[in-house]
Design a protein around this motif. Structure first.
Motif, PDB file in Angstrom:
ATOM      1  N   HIS A  74      28.105  59.944  55.451  1.00 19.96           N
ATOM      2  CA  HIS A  74      28.483  59.686  54.057  1.00 19.96           C
ATOM      3  C   HIS A  74      27.967  58.313  53.664  1.00 19.96           C
ATOM      4  CE1 HIS A  74      30.925  59.555  50.397  1.00 19.96           C
ATOM      5  NE2 HIS A  74      31.316  58.344  50.753  1.00 19.96           N
ATOM      6  N   ALA A  75      27.314  58.230  52.523  1.00 19.87           N
ATOM      7  CA  ALA A  75      26.835  56.943  52.009  1.00 19.87           C
ATOM      8  C   ALA A  75      26.999  56.933  50.497  1.00 19.87           C
ATOM      9  CB  ALA A  75      25.367  56.713  52.378  1.00 19.87           C
ATOM     10  N   MET A  76      27.444  55.793  49.974  1.00 18.59           N
ATOM     11  CA  MET A  76      27.607  55.713  48.517  1.00 18.59           C
ATOM     12  C   MET A  76      27.482  54.270  48.061  1.00 18.59           C
ATOM     13  SD  MET A  76      30.674  54.331  47.172  1.00 18.59           S
ATOM     14  CE  MET A  76      32.192  53.671  47.886  1.00 18.59           C
ATOM     15  N   ILE A  77      27.096  54.131  46.804  1.00 18.57           N
ATOM     16  CA  ILE A  77      27.085  52.831  46.136  1.00 18.57           C
ATOM     17  C   ILE A  77      27.820  53.009  44.816  1.00 18.57           C
ATOM     18  CG2 ILE A  77      24.818  53.282  45.087  1.00 18.57           C
ATOM     19  CD1 ILE A  77      24.311  50.235  45.259  1.00 18.57           C
ATOM     20  N   ALA A  78      28.656  52.045  44.467  1.00 21.54           N
ATOM     21  CA  ALA A  78      29.472  52.165  43.259  1.00 21.54           C
ATOM     22  C   ALA A  78      29.549  50.817  42.550  1.00 21.54           C
ATOM     23  CB  ALA A  78      30.875  52.673  43.605  1.00 21.54           C
ATOM     24  N   TRP A  79      29.973  50.882  41.322  1.00 22.22           N
ATOM     25  CA  TRP A  79      30.229  49.686  40.516  1.00 22.22           C
ATOM     26  C   TRP A  79      31.581  49.864  39.853  1.00 22.22           C
ATOM     27  CZ3 TRP A  79      31.225  49.336  35.270  1.00 22.22           C
ATOM     28  CH2 TRP A  79      31.258  48.037  34.735  1.00 22.22           C
ATOM     29  N   ALA A  80      32.372  48.801  39.830  1.00 24.02           N
ATOM     30  CA  ALA A  80      33.697  48.873  39.203  1.00 24.02           C
ATOM     31  C   ALA A  80      33.880  47.716  38.228  1.00 24.02           C
ATOM     32  CB  ALA A  80      34.798  48.840  40.265  1.00 24.02           C
ATOM     33  N   ASP A  81      34.498  48.014  37.120  1.00 23.54           N
ATOM     34  CA  ASP A  81      34.810  47.005  36.098  1.00 23.54           C
ATOM     35  C   ASP A  81      36.150  46.368  36.454  1.00 23.54           C
ATOM     36  OD1 ASP A  81      35.000  45.497  33.785  1.00 23.54           O
ATOM     37  OD2 ASP A  81      35.823  47.147  32.600  1.00 23.54           O
ATOM     38  N   ILE A  82      36.090  45.192  37.103  1.00 24.54           N
ATOM     39  CA  ILE A  82      37.303  44.485  37.524  1.00 24.54           C
ATOM     40  C   ILE A  82      37.353  43.131  36.830  1.00 24.54           C
ATOM     41  CG2 ILE A  82      38.604  43.542  39.461  1.00 24.54           C
ATOM     42  CD1 ILE A  82      37.274  45.558  41.276  1.00 24.54           C
ATOM     43  N   ASP A  83      38.295  42.969  35.925  1.00 23.70           N
ATOM     44  CA  ASP A  83      38.496  41.715  35.197  1.00 23.70           C
ATOM     45  C   ASP A  83      39.922  41.233  35.431  1.00 23.70           C
ATOM     46  OD1 ASP A  83      35.913  41.900  34.058  1.00 23.70           O
ATOM     47  OD2 ASP A  83      36.696  43.228  32.500  1.00 23.70           O
ATOM     48  N   THR A  84      40.081  39.936  35.661  1.00 21.16           N
ATOM     49  CA  THR A  84      41.405  39.401  35.908  1.00 21.16           C
ATOM     50  C   THR A  84      41.605  38.070  35.195  1.00 21.16           C
ATOM     51  OG1 THR A  84      42.987  38.737  37.633  1.00 21.16           O
ATOM     52  CG2 THR A  84      40.678  38.233  38.022  1.00 21.16           C
ATOM     53  N   ASP A  85      42.849  37.766  34.892  1.00 22.71           N
ATOM     54  CA  ASP A  85      43.222  36.457  34.356  1.00 22.71           C
ATOM     55  C   ASP A  85      43.797  35.644  35.508  1.00 22.71           C
ATOM     56  OD1 ASP A  85      42.543  37.299  31.789  1.00 22.71           O
ATOM     57  OD2 ASP A  85      44.548  38.106  31.424  1.00 22.71           O
ATOM     58  N   ALA A  86      43.104  34.581  35.873  1.00 22.16           N
ATOM     59  CA  ALA A  86      43.572  33.711  36.952  1.00 22.16           C
ATOM     60  C   ALA A  86      44.218  32.466  36.348  1.00 22.16           C
ATOM     61  CB  ALA A  86      42.405  33.310  37.860  1.00 22.16           C
ATOM     62  N   LYS A  87      45.282  31.985  37.000  1.00 24.99           N
ATOM     63  CA  LYS A  87      45.995  30.802  36.508  1.00 24.99           C
ATOM     64  C   LYS A  87      46.330  29.879  37.666  1.00 24.99           C
ATOM     65  CE  LYS A  87      48.170  33.308  32.657  1.00 24.99           C
ATOM     66  NZ  LYS A  87      49.451  33.721  32.045  1.00 24.99           N
ATOM     67  N   VAL A  88      45.936  28.621  37.528  1.00 23.42           N
ATOM     68  CA  VAL A  88      46.391  27.576  38.445  1.00 23.42           C
ATOM     69  C   VAL A  88      47.612  26.939  37.802  1.00 23.42           C
ATOM     70  CG1 VAL A  88      45.833  25.404  39.587  1.00 23.42           C
ATOM     71  CG2 VAL A  88      44.076  27.170  39.352  1.00 23.42           C
ATOM     72  N   LYS A  89      48.716  26.921  38.546  1.00 29.31           N
ATOM     73  CA  LYS A  89      49.978  26.424  38.003  1.00 29.31           C
ATOM     74  C   LYS A  89      50.481  25.226  38.799  1.00 29.31           C
ATOM     75  CE  LYS A  89      51.416  31.035  36.437  1.00 29.31           C
ATOM     76  NZ  LYS A  89      52.485  32.063  36.485  1.00 29.31           N
ATOM     77  N   VAL A  90      51.090  24.285  38.104  1.00 33.12           N
ATOM     78  CA  VAL A  90      51.769  23.152  38.728  1.00 33.12           C
ATOM     79  C   VAL A  90      53.234  23.232  38.334  1.00 33.12           C
ATOM     80  CG1 VAL A  90      51.953  20.645  38.889  1.00 33.12           C
ATOM     81  CG2 VAL A  90      49.702  21.714  38.721  1.00 33.12           C
ATOM     82  N   ASN A  91      54.095  23.412  39.332  1.00 35.50           N
ATOM     83  CA  ASN A  91      55.531  23.581  39.105  1.00 35.50           C
ATOM     84  C   ASN A  91      55.824  24.696  38.099  1.00 35.50           C
ATOM     85  OD1 ASN A  91      56.096  21.445  40.891  1.00 35.50           O
ATOM     86  ND2 ASN A  91      55.886  19.932  39.247  1.00 35.50           N
ATOM     87  N   GLY A  92      55.043  25.780  38.204  1.00 37.74           N
ATOM     88  CA  GLY A  92      55.263  26.948  37.358  1.00 37.74           C
ATOM     89  C   GLY A  92      54.603  26.897  36.000  1.00 37.74           C
ATOM     90  N   THR A  93      53.990  25.764  35.643  1.00 36.14           N
ATOM     91  CA  THR A  93      53.316  25.627  34.350  1.00 36.14           C
ATOM     92  C   THR A  93      51.807  25.754  34.529  1.00 36.14           C
ATOM     93  OG1 THR A  93      55.039  24.142  33.509  1.00 36.14           O
ATOM     94  CG2 THR A  93      52.918  24.116  32.368  1.00 36.14           C
TER      95      THR A  93
END
Length: 237
Positions: free
Chosen positions: A195-214
């Motif tokens: 079995h062999a395959m190649i795929a593409w996926a639409d993966i978008d994310t919102d990343a947040k760096v927080k200091v003391n929850g802010t």
């Protein structure tokens, strides 16, 4: 009131149907190495640029590739159409600054699971040894075990954007998007194949760096990986 025996009858019938010899004959399992290679892009780290005195629109984030054990399940609906579920052991990625004077600065780490459900069209005869296929479906990516890199914490402290005693954290939002696929299956015997395959996926994310929850630095990240898998195939015939 329905007794327990009566209530269990539909479940027993469903289980028997799913695991009957006829139903199992439509199942195949593929096991092998699966690689996720991000075609990443992101919004600019405008807050970091301002605090660090970097040129505007000079710093983004990048995500490295990772290889894990892939496990996919196929169910044939007829001679040409099938559905496939792609699964794998959790992928692990390092996130780093890309560009500017702090290029390569570690931001953090994350793990993710990207279960993907696809509808496949298989070309050629159902009895052919070589069968190419194409597929399309939906991907759901779950991010977890996010950790901020010590290097980022030290940098924030040095820039007086945080204190050594502060709680600095990283979070990534789960993603839903389309997935496209192409590949082939090659029969080695009645049950075994490649079995062999190649795929593409639409993966978008919102990343947040927080200091003391802010949140001190939000960033939109498009991962949009190329996914490649090569492995063995077992068909229940």
């Amino acid at each position: 009131m329905r007794n327990k025996t009566t209530a269990l009858l539909p479940l027993s019938a469903l289980t028997a149907a799913l695991f009957s010899p006829l139903a199992l004959a439509n199942f195949s399992v593929n096991v092998g190495a699966i690689n996720v290679s991000p075609n990443d892009d992101s919004s600019y780290l405008n807050v970091v640029e301002t605090v660090a005195g970097l040129p505007a629109n000079s710093a983004k984030v990048g995500v490295n590739s990772n290889t894990q054990l892939g496990l996919t399940f196929d169910y044939a609906l007829d001679d040409h159409w099938s559905v496939q579920l792609i699964a794998a052991t959790p992928f692990s990625h390092n996130i780093r600054v890309k560009g500017s004077a702090v290029d390569g600065l570690p931001v953090g780490k994350t793990k993710h699971l990207p279960p993907t459900l696809l509808a496949q069209y298989n070309f050629g005869s159902a009895n052919a040894d070589f069968r190419p296929f194409v597929g399309a479906g939906v991907n759901y990516t779950v991010f977890f075990s996010e950790k901020v890199a010590p290097e980022l914490v030290n940098t924030l402290v040095a820039l007086e954007a945080a204190q050594a005693s502060d709680d600095v954290s990283l979070s990534l939002k789960n993603s839903v998007g389309i997935a496209l696929q192409a590949g082939f299956n090659y029969k080695l015997s009645d049950n075994w194949g490649l079995h062999a395959m190649i795929a593409w996926a639409d993966i978008d994310t919102d990343a947040k760096v927080k200091v003391n929850g802010t949140t001190v630095q939000p960033v939109d990240v498009s991962i949009d990986p190329t996914i490649v898998m090569v492995g063995l195939r077992y068909s229940f015939r």
